[in-house]
Design a protein around this motif. Structure first.
Motif, PDB file in Angstrom:
ATOM      1  N   GLY A  95       3.026   2.530  -2.380  1.00  0.00           N
ATOM      2  CA  GLY A  95       3.124   1.093  -2.170  1.00  0.00           C
ATOM      3  C   GLY A  95       1.871   0.390  -2.636  1.00  0.00           C
ATOM      4  O   GLY A  95       1.015   0.971  -3.303  1.00  0.00           O
ATOM      5  N   ILE A  96       1.764  -0.874  -2.278  1.00  0.00           N
ATOM      6  CA  ILE A  96       0.616  -1.686  -2.663  1.00  0.00           C
ATOM      7  C   ILE A  96      -0.447  -1.589  -1.579  1.00  0.00           C
ATOM      8  O   ILE A  96      -0.171  -1.802  -0.400  1.00  0.00           O
ATOM      9  N   ASN A  97      -1.671  -1.272  -1.977  1.00  0.00           N
ATOM     10  CA  ASN A  97      -2.759  -1.133  -1.014  1.00  0.00           C
ATOM     11  C   ASN A  97      -3.658  -2.363  -0.966  1.00  0.00           C
ATOM     12  O   ASN A  97      -4.358  -2.578   0.017  1.00  0.00           O
ATOM     13  N   ASP A  98      -3.683  -3.137  -2.030  1.00  0.00           N
ATOM     14  CA  ASP A  98      -4.583  -4.279  -2.104  1.00  0.00           C
ATOM     15  C   ASP A  98      -3.767  -5.560  -2.195  1.00  0.00           C
ATOM     16  O   ASP A  98      -3.406  -6.007  -3.286  1.00  0.00           O
ATOM     17  N   TYR A  99      -3.450  -6.139  -1.056  1.00  0.00           N
ATOM     18  CA  TYR A  99      -2.647  -7.345  -1.037  1.00  0.00           C
ATOM     19  C   TYR A  99      -3.514  -8.581  -1.237  1.00  0.00           C
ATOM     20  O   TYR A  99      -4.664  -8.627  -0.830  1.00  0.00           O
ATOM     21  N   ARG A 100      -2.939  -9.583  -1.848  1.00  0.00           N
ATOM     22  CA  ARG A 100      -3.598 -10.876  -2.014  1.00  0.00           C
ATOM     23  C   ARG A 100      -2.608 -11.978  -1.630  1.00  0.00           C
ATOM     24  O   ARG A 100      -1.413 -11.734  -1.510  1.00  0.00           O
ATOM     25  N   PHE A 101      -3.124 -13.144  -1.459  1.00  0.00           N
ATOM     26  CA  PHE A 101      -2.301 -14.278  -1.057  1.00  0.00           C
ATOM     27  C   PHE A 101      -1.856 -15.063  -2.294  1.00  0.00           C
ATOM     28  O   PHE A 101      -2.665 -15.321  -3.189  1.00  0.00           O
ATOM     29  N   PRO A 102      -0.571 -15.430  -2.325  1.00  0.00           N
ATOM     30  CA  PRO A 102       0.520 -15.041  -1.431  1.00  0.00           C
ATOM     31  C   PRO A 102       1.043 -13.657  -1.800  1.00  0.00           C
ATOM     32  O   PRO A 102       0.873 -13.196  -2.929  1.00  0.00           O
ATOM     33  N   ILE A 103       1.709 -13.019  -0.864  1.00  0.00           N
ATOM     34  CA  ILE A 103       2.206 -11.660  -1.072  1.00  0.00           C
ATOM     35  C   ILE A 103       3.173 -11.606  -2.258  1.00  0.00           C
ATOM     36  O   ILE A 103       3.248 -10.602  -2.967  1.00  0.00           O
ATOM     37  N   LEU A 104       3.902 -12.688  -2.478  1.00  0.00           N
ATOM     38  CA  LEU A 104       4.827 -12.773  -3.599  1.00  0.00           C
ATOM     39  C   LEU A 104       4.158 -12.396  -4.919  1.00  0.00           C
ATOM     40  O   LEU A 104       4.769 -11.752  -5.784  1.00  0.00           O
ATOM     41  N   SER A 105       2.896 -12.776  -5.086  1.00  0.00           N
ATOM     42  CA  SER A 105       2.195 -12.544  -6.351  1.00  0.00           C
ATOM     43  C   SER A 105       1.840 -11.078  -6.574  1.00  0.00           C
ATOM     44  O   SER A 105       1.406 -10.707  -7.669  1.00  0.00           O
ATOM     45  N   CYS A 106       2.004 -10.243  -5.555  1.00  0.00           N
ATOM     46  CA  CYS A 106       1.673  -8.816  -5.676  1.00  0.00           C
ATOM     47  C   CYS A 106       2.826  -8.002  -6.253  1.00  0.00           C
ATOM     48  O   CYS A 106       2.635  -6.842  -6.614  1.00  0.00           O
ATOM     49  N   TRP A 107       4.007  -8.583  -6.307  1.00  0.00           N
ATOM     50  CA  TRP A 107       5.191  -7.845  -6.725  1.00  0.00           C
ATOM     51  C   TRP A 107       5.786  -8.449  -7.990  1.00  0.00           C
ATOM     52  O   TRP A 107       5.707  -9.658  -8.220  1.00  0.00           O
ATOM     53  N   ASN A 108       6.402  -7.603  -8.806  1.00  0.00           N
ATOM     54  CA  ASN A 108       7.231  -8.067  -9.906  1.00  0.00           C
ATOM     55  C   ASN A 108       8.564  -7.335  -9.837  1.00  0.00           C
ATOM     56  O   ASN A 108       8.765  -6.461  -8.979  1.00  0.00           O
ATOM     57  N   ASP A 109       9.477  -7.669 -10.715  1.00  0.00           N
ATOM     58  CA  ASP A 109      10.821  -7.081 -10.654  1.00  0.00           C
ATOM     59  C   ASP A 109      10.795  -5.564 -10.789  1.00  0.00           C
ATOM     60  O   ASP A 109      11.525  -4.841 -10.101  1.00  0.00           O
ATOM     61  N   THR A 110       9.950  -5.068 -11.696  1.00  0.00           N
ATOM     62  CA  THR A 110       9.886  -3.626 -11.934  1.00  0.00           C
ATOM     63  C   THR A 110       9.391  -2.883 -10.704  1.00  0.00           C
ATOM     64  O   THR A 110       9.963  -1.862 -10.293  1.00  0.00           O
ATOM     65  N   MET A 111       8.323  -3.391 -10.079  1.00  0.00           N
ATOM     66  CA  MET A 111       7.755  -2.753  -8.894  1.00  0.00           C
ATOM     67  C   MET A 111       8.740  -2.777  -7.737  1.00  0.00           C
ATOM     68  O   MET A 111       8.903  -1.795  -7.017  1.00  0.00           O
ATOM     69  N   LEU A 112       9.386  -3.922  -7.571  1.00  0.00           N
ATOM     70  CA  LEU A 112      10.317  -4.066  -6.454  1.00  0.00           C
ATOM     71  C   LEU A 112      11.531  -3.164  -6.641  1.00  0.00           C
ATOM     72  O   LEU A 112      11.986  -2.507  -5.697  1.00  0.00           O
ATOM     73  N   LYS A 113      12.042  -3.112  -7.857  1.00  0.00           N
ATOM     74  CA  LYS A 113      13.194  -2.259  -8.132  1.00  0.00           C
ATOM     75  C   LYS A 113      12.837  -0.785  -7.907  1.00  0.00           C
ATOM     76  O   LYS A 113      13.630  -0.025  -7.342  1.00  0.00           O
ATOM     77  N   PHE A 114      11.643  -0.390  -8.329  1.00  0.00           N
ATOM     78  CA  PHE A 114      11.220   0.995  -8.137  1.00  0.00           C
ATOM     79  C   PHE A 114      11.130   1.342  -6.655  1.00  0.00           C
ATOM     80  O   PHE A 114      11.604   2.395  -6.220  1.00  0.00           O
ATOM     81  N   ARG A 115      10.533   0.455  -5.872  1.00  0.00           N
ATOM     82  CA  ARG A 115      10.394   0.702  -4.429  1.00  0.00           C
ATOM     83  C   ARG A 115      11.760   0.841  -3.767  1.00  0.00           C
ATOM     84  O   ARG A 115      11.992   1.796  -3.004  1.00  0.00           O
ATOM     85  N   LEU A 116      12.658  -0.078  -4.047  1.00  0.00           N
ATOM     86  CA  LEU A 116      13.953  -0.077  -3.379  1.00  0.00           C
ATOM     87  C   LEU A 116      14.849   1.055  -3.876  1.00  0.00           C
ATOM     88  O   LEU A 116      15.555   1.689  -3.091  1.00  0.00           O
ATOM     89  N   ASP A 117      14.816   1.311  -5.185  1.00  0.00           N
ATOM     90  CA  ASP A 117      15.614   2.414  -5.719  1.00  0.00           C
ATOM     91  C   ASP A 117      15.138   3.756  -5.169  1.00  0.00           C
ATOM     92  O   ASP A 117      15.948   4.657  -4.893  1.00  0.00           O
ATOM     93  N   THR A 118      13.824   3.904  -5.020  1.00  0.00           N
ATOM     94  CA  THR A 118      13.264   5.148  -4.492  1.00  0.00           C
ATOM     95  C   THR A 118      13.683   5.355  -3.040  1.00  0.00           C
ATOM     96  O   THR A 118      14.047   6.465  -2.630  1.00  0.00           O
ATOM     97  N   GLU A 119      13.646   4.294  -2.262  1.00  0.00           N
ATOM     98  CA  GLU A 119      14.099   4.393  -0.866  1.00  0.00           C
ATOM     99  C   GLU A 119      15.574   4.789  -0.815  1.00  0.00           C
ATOM    100  O   GLU A 119      15.973   5.659  -0.033  1.00  0.00           O
ATOM    101  N   TRP A 120      16.368   4.126  -1.640  1.00  0.00           N
ATOM    102  CA  TRP A 120      17.809   4.379  -1.635  1.00  0.00           C
ATOM    103  C   TRP A 120      18.116   5.832  -1.993  1.00  0.00           C
ATOM    104  O   TRP A 120      19.027   6.449  -1.456  1.00  0.00           O
ATOM    105  N   ALA A 121      17.323   6.384  -2.922  1.00  0.00           N
ATOM    106  CA  ALA A 121      17.551   7.754  -3.373  1.00  0.00           C
ATOM    107  C   ALA A 121      16.982   8.803  -2.415  1.00  0.00           C
ATOM    108  O   ALA A 121      17.265   9.988  -2.556  1.00  0.00           O
ATOM    109  N   ASN A 122      16.178   8.353  -1.447  1.00  0.00           N
ATOM    110  CA  ASN A 122      15.548   9.291  -0.513  1.00  0.00           C
ATOM    111  C   ASN A 122      15.993   9.059   0.925  1.00  0.00           C
ATOM    112  O   ASN A 122      15.185   9.101   1.858  1.00  0.00           O
ATOM    113  N   GLY A 123      17.270   8.801   1.095  1.00  0.00           N
ATOM    114  CA  GLY A 123      17.811   8.709   2.446  1.00  0.00           C
ATOM    115  C   GLY A 123      18.204   7.336   2.900  1.00  0.00           C
ATOM    116  O   GLY A 123      18.785   7.175   3.977  1.00  0.00           O
TER     117      GLY A 123
END
Length: 247
Positions: free
Chosen positions: A177-205
């Motif tokens: 995940g992301i260890n260094d958050y900045r304000f606003p949190i929205l700016s820490c994520w992009n579509d690729t990162m978000l898709k990877f996080r959610l797809d990985t969760e979905w594939a792991n239970g």
């Protein structure tokens, strides 16, 4: 964003507690402050008042003259804004309406514009003075309550905020995940990162198998609201020397 995560979070959300429940039983509390932290929206002193379903006035009639039926008019707004080219008050109103309809509410399926907010945003000088965080937070609670009365319908509510709140507040060390958050949190994520996080969760239970880490502190965060001499509203955030102003 996968439809599965939206449905999962809404099903797990208890609108009476303003929290969604993880698979380990932990409750992840959501508050108005989280909207501000995640989306970076102004949190002014004015409440957003919306039209009632049967209510109309000259402001709403003018909008319908420009865009036609507000029920299916939202997809046309960006194209028409570019064609018009004028950076006038109508441009500001249409931009805010489109962002609320497609970014905050994410009602892509029915393509309904959130035209009822025209009652408030038609005065463009007040747009920065509204409590947009309260608007999103109360919208989340009300939309989840309404959806649970008929779960066969698609969910109409602030999906973007709910999903970002989940990936921000719920941690699973096995997924990274992301260890260094900045304000606003929205700016820490992009579509690729978000898709990877959610797809990985979905594939792991599946979703909801992490733990609640709460609101992660960025650094001393100050929220100052001042009124300038010309009546402009300013909302300042200081995070690692960064300042964001809504002027």
């Amino acid at each position: 964003m996968p439809r599965e995560i939206s449905h999962y979070l809404v099903r797990q959300f208890d609108y009476s507690k303003c929290a969604f429940t993880l698979e380990n039983g932990e409750e992840v509390k959501i508050e108005e402050e989280d909207v501000q932290m995640i989306l970076g929206l102004p949190r002014g002193e004015l409440d957003i008042i919306e039209y009632e379903n049967i209510e109309t006035d000259d402001k709403l009639k003018a909008f319908r003259t420009r865009w036609g039926n507000p029920v299916n008019g939202a997809p046309l707004v960006p194209m028409k804004m570019i064609e018009n080219k004028a950076a006038d008050n109508n441009f500001k109103i249409d931009f805010v309406l489109f962002m609320v309809s497609y970014f905050l509410w994410c009602d892509h399926l029915s393509q309904v514009s959130r035209h009822r907010i025209l009652k408030s945003i038609s005065d463009v000088d007040n747009i920065k003075k509204f409590n947009w965080c309260k608007f999103v937070f109360e919208g989340l609670v009300n939309s989840c309550e309404k959806w649970k009365g008929n779960e066969k319908r698609h969910y109409q509510g602030p999906q973007t905020f709910l999903i970002l709140c989940y990936v921000y507040k719920v941690s699973n060390p096995e997924l990274g995940g992301i260890n260094d958050y900045r304000f606003p949190i929205l700016s820490c994520w992009n579509d690729t990162m978000l898709k990877f996080r959610l797809d990985t969760e979905w594939a792991n239970g599946g979703f909801g198998r992490g733990s609640d880490v709460g609101r992660i502190p960025l650094s001393p965060l100050q929220n100052e609201k001042t009124t300038k001499d010309e009546g402009e509203y300013e909302e300042t955030y200081q995070d690692r020397g960064q300042t964001r102003r809504w002027i």
